[in-house]
Scaffold this motif. Structure first.
Motif, PDB file in Angstrom:
ATOM      1  N   ALA A  47      -4.372   4.165   2.782  1.00 27.70           N
ATOM      2  CA  ALA A  47      -3.628   5.224   3.461  1.00 27.70           C
ATOM      3  C   ALA A  47      -2.617   4.550   4.370  1.00 27.70           C
ATOM      4  O   ALA A  47      -2.978   3.724   5.208  1.00 27.70           O
ATOM      5  N   THR A  48      -1.358   4.873   4.159  1.00 25.61           N
ATOM      6  CA  THR A  48      -0.281   4.365   5.011  1.00 25.61           C
ATOM      7  C   THR A  48       0.913   5.288   4.894  1.00 25.61           C
ATOM      8  O   THR A  48       1.169   5.857   3.833  1.00 25.61           O
ATOM      9  N   GLU A  49       1.633   5.422   5.995  1.00 24.50           N
ATOM     10  CA  GLU A  49       2.884   6.178   5.979  1.00 24.50           C
ATOM     11  C   GLU A  49       4.068   5.245   5.825  1.00 24.50           C
ATOM     12  O   GLU A  49       5.205   5.680   5.785  1.00 24.50           O
ATOM     13  N   ASP A  50       3.792   3.948   5.705  1.00 24.66           N
ATOM     14  CA  ASP A  50       4.829   2.930   5.680  1.00 24.66           C
ATOM     15  C   ASP A  50       5.117   2.506   4.231  1.00 24.66           C
ATOM     16  O   ASP A  50       4.276   1.898   3.575  1.00 24.66           O
ATOM     17  N   GLY A  51       6.313   2.826   3.764  1.00 23.57           N
ATOM     18  CA  GLY A  51       6.699   2.510   2.391  1.00 23.57           C
ATOM     19  C   GLY A  51       6.750   1.027   2.097  1.00 23.57           C
ATOM     20  O   GLY A  51       6.386   0.592   1.003  1.00 23.57           O
ATOM     21  N   ASP A  52       7.194   0.230   3.071  1.00 19.29           N
ATOM     22  CA  ASP A  52       7.231  -1.221   2.877  1.00 19.29           C
ATOM     23  C   ASP A  52       5.827  -1.786   2.707  1.00 19.29           C
ATOM     24  O   ASP A  52       5.590  -2.644   1.853  1.00 19.29           O
ATOM     25  N   MET A  53       4.894  -1.307   3.519  1.00 19.35           N
ATOM     26  CA  MET A  53       3.517  -1.787   3.432  1.00 19.35           C
ATOM     27  C   MET A  53       2.900  -1.427   2.081  1.00 19.35           C
ATOM     28  O   MET A  53       2.199  -2.239   1.468  1.00 19.35           O
ATOM     29  N   LEU A  54       3.156  -0.214   1.607  1.00 22.01           N
ATOM     30  CA  LEU A  54       2.636   0.201   0.308  1.00 22.01           C
ATOM     31  C   LEU A  54       3.163  -0.718  -0.794  1.00 22.01           C
ATOM     32  O   LEU A  54       2.398  -1.183  -1.644  1.00 22.01           O
ATOM     33  N   GLU A  55       4.456  -1.001  -0.771  1.00 22.08           N
ATOM     34  CA  GLU A  55       5.047  -1.884  -1.787  1.00 22.08           C
ATOM     35  C   GLU A  55       4.422  -3.277  -1.753  1.00 22.08           C
ATOM     36  O   GLU A  55       4.100  -3.848  -2.808  1.00 22.08           O
ATOM     37  N   GLU A  56       4.234  -3.825  -0.563  1.00 24.36           N
ATOM     38  CA  GLU A  56       3.642  -5.163  -0.434  1.00 24.36           C
ATOM     39  C   GLU A  56       2.196  -5.172  -0.921  1.00 24.36           C
ATOM     40  O   GLU A  56       1.761  -6.122  -1.583  1.00 24.36           O
ATOM     41  N   MET A  57       1.449  -4.129  -0.607  1.00 23.78           N
ATOM     42  CA  MET A  57       0.053  -4.048  -1.057  1.00 23.78           C
ATOM     43  C   MET A  57      -0.021  -3.915  -2.579  1.00 23.78           C
ATOM     44  O   MET A  57      -0.893  -4.518  -3.221  1.00 23.78           O
ATOM     45  N   LYS A  58       0.892  -3.154  -3.172  1.00 22.80           N
ATOM     46  CA  LYS A  58       0.916  -3.017  -4.631  1.00 22.80           C
ATOM     47  C   LYS A  58       1.176  -4.358  -5.306  1.00 22.80           C
ATOM     48  O   LYS A  58       0.587  -4.657  -6.342  1.00 22.80           O
ATOM     49  N   LYS A  59       2.065  -5.157  -4.727  1.00 20.61           N
ATOM     50  CA  LYS A  59       2.370  -6.474  -5.298  1.00 20.61           C
ATOM     51  C   LYS A  59       1.133  -7.357  -5.332  1.00 20.61           C
ATOM     52  O   LYS A  59       0.928  -8.122  -6.279  1.00 20.61           O
ATOM     53  N   VAL A  60       0.318  -7.286  -4.303  1.00 24.54           N
ATOM     54  CA  VAL A  60      -0.858  -8.154  -4.203  1.00 24.54           C
ATOM     55  C   VAL A  60      -2.041  -7.606  -4.993  1.00 24.54           C
ATOM     56  O   VAL A  60      -2.722  -8.353  -5.703  1.00 24.54           O
ATOM     57  N   PHE A  61      -2.310  -6.305  -4.893  1.00 30.05           N
ATOM     58  CA  PHE A  61      -3.539  -5.754  -5.458  1.00 30.05           C
ATOM     59  C   PHE A  61      -3.354  -4.977  -6.755  1.00 30.05           C
ATOM     60  O   PHE A  61      -4.339  -4.634  -7.417  1.00 30.05           O
TER      61      PHE A  61
END
Length: 158
Positions: A47-61
């Motif tokens: 859960a995040t409202e931050d689009g940059d964080m979501l993109e970075e997490m998708k790259k890793v996981f």
């Protein structure tokens, strides 16, 4: 499933301090990776409202990451405002804003509810979403971790 709550966007731009201070994704990822490896979770509910964080997490996981569709923001959107509410008021008139708030609130509570149903919980910092997740969970997490608390403890011990 491992519940992960990462606050970002306006938490970065509004100078939160102490336990409310958010952590960047590159700080959070090693904690998440460690728990994924140790406890063999099937996946991560983020859960995040931050689009940059979501993109970075998708790259890793990759496919291990699940996140519901919700409005997300990027830090660069907060050049003239400090909070999400201020940004939304700039982008829409009052009627559209009220409808928008209803929609985003439903998605917000849905994400918090799903976090509360996971086995363990990692969160970046103290925030309203973290508090509500704990209330919905009722103390049933097997493990939990506030990353900012760990960082503050490390600073005090060094």
């Amino acid at each position: 499933m491992l519940a992960v709550l990462l606050r970002g966007s306006d938490y970065f731009t509004s100078d939160m301090a102490a336990l409310a201070k958010p952590v960047k994704t590159d700080v959070a990822i090693p904690f998440i990776e460690k728990w994924m490896e140790e406890d063999k979770y099937d996946g991560i509910f983020l859960a995040t409202e931050d689009g940059d964080m979501l993109e970075e997490m998708k790259k890793v996981f990759g496919k291990k990451l699940i996140a519901i569709a919700q409005e997300r923001f990027k830090v660069r959107q907060f050049e003239k405002v400090e909070t999400i509410a201020e940004l939304e008021h700039e982008l829409m008139d009052e009627k559209a804003y009220n409808v928008h708030v209803e929609d985003t609130t439903v998605n917000y509570f849905y994400a918090i509810y799903l976090l509360s149903k996971c086995e363990s919980f990692i969160y970046s910092n103290i925030c309203g979403g973290e508090r509500l997740t704990h209330i919905f969970n009722g103390g049933k997490y097997r493990k939990e971790l506030c990353i900012q608390q760990v960082l503050m403890n490390d600073l005090q011990n060094n």
